[in-house]
Design an enzyme around this catalytic site. Structure first.
Site, mmCIF file in Angstrom:
data_model
loop_
_atom_site.group_PDB
_atom_site.id
_atom_site.type_symbol
_atom_site.label_atom_id
_atom_site.label_comp_id
_atom_site.label_asym_id
_atom_site.label_seq_id
_atom_site.Cartn_x
_atom_site.Cartn_y
_atom_site.Cartn_z
ATOM 1 N N ASP A 67 37.141 1.410 -47.777
ATOM 2 C CA ASP A 67 37.379 2.004 -46.472
ATOM 3 C C ASP A 67 38.831 2.481 -46.464
ATOM 4 O OD1 ASP A 67 37.173 2.515 -43.625
ATOM 5 O OD2 ASP A 67 38.291 0.656 -43.342
ATOM 6 N N ASP A 69 40.968 3.595 -43.108
ATOM 7 C CA ASP A 69 41.743 3.140 -41.957
ATOM 8 C C ASP A 69 41.776 1.622 -41.871
ATOM 9 O OD1 ASP A 69 42.080 5.779 -41.313
ATOM 10 O OD2 ASP A 69 40.580 5.809 -39.727
#
EC number: 3.1.3.3
Length: 270
Positions: A67, A69
């Site tokens: 991922d 963020d």
């Protein structure tokens, strides 16, 4: 699946007796894409869960997906863009409603972008003036993975224009980035976003990993690393999930994750 691998047990419950508290940390770990050091929220006392086994999972994986963020970078990109465009509080309200299950991921994304409506020039200026901050030790960890011959991907519900500088900083080819795409008209005004991207909708990270698996050997061992529930839900088709709490600890993810680390160094077997 060929080779010896660790068994994929059901996610363990959180360690009893540990309250998930938060504190401010300096997130300028071992490099940024530029700009000053920034602070972010992480747990004061959250212990990792089975970090040695998590490191073994990484050793056995052929493909590692991150991922972006609050995982690869300290910030939440769309929130930072909203603040830059003077729409931070309005977007924060929509984000809170979305987290409460009041709308789908795609609807929330549409509403937030319609509030921000960034121009192409604003996006360029934002990237230049507010470069993302790399999480502590992530650059070293990605270099370690590549040196071991592993493929590295970024899978994000954020936007490719914001993620491209991060991928470049980490030496990850843009073809290995799965993210959303903003669309602008011929004057550079915001128009919409590409709803055909898998990460534009709920369950999109699992879709992206299914595409990655299709491009590679079916028996490739794939591990997803992230801070959020959408990352956790990428298993399957990913074989393993490792929760990351170096920037922010999400209690539900911590509770459900079998493996959980707070520093990428914990995954390097050192």
């Amino acid at each position: 699946m060929s080779g010896s691998v660790l068994s994929l047990a059901r996610p363990a419950a959180a360690t009893n007796g540990h309250n998930l508290l938060t504190k401010q940390l300096n997130c300028n770990g071992n490099g940024t894409t530029g700009g000053a050091a920034k602070t972010t929220v992480a747990s004061a006392i959250t212990p990792p869960k089975q970090p040695q086994l998590a490191a073994k999972v990484i050793q056995q994986s052929q493909i590692v997906c991150f991922d972006v963020d609050s995982t690869v970078i300290c910030e939440e990109g769309i929130d930072e863009l909203a603040e830059y465009c003077g729409k931070g509080s309005e977007v924060a309200r929509v984000t809170k409603e979305a987290m409460g299950g009041a709308m789908t991921f795609q609807d929330a994304l549409k509403i937030r972008l319609n509030i921000i409506r960034p121009t192409q020039q604003q996006v360029r200026d934002f990237i230049q003036e507010r470069p993302s901050t790399l999480s502590k030790n992530v650059k070293r960890f990605v270099s370690h993975l590549k040196a071991e011959g592993k493929q590295v991907y970024l899978i994000s519900g954020g936007f490719d224009c914001l993620i491209a500088p991060v991928a470049n900083e980490l030496g990850i080819p843009l073809k290995n980035v799965y993210a959303n795409k903003m669309l602008f008209d011929y004057l550079g005004e915001y128009d919409s976003f590409d709803i055909n991207q898998p990460t534009s909708r709920s369950g999109g990270k699992a879709e992206a990993i299914a595409l990655i698996r299709k491009e590679n050997s079916d028996d490739s061992l794939i591990t997803m690393i992230g801070d959020g529930a959408t990352d956790l839900e990428a298993v399957p088709p990913a074989n393993y999930f490792i929760g990351f709490g170096g920037n922010v600890v999400r209690p539900e993810v911590y509770r459900r994750a079998q493996y959980y680390v707070t520093d990428f160094e914990q995954l390097m077997g050192q």
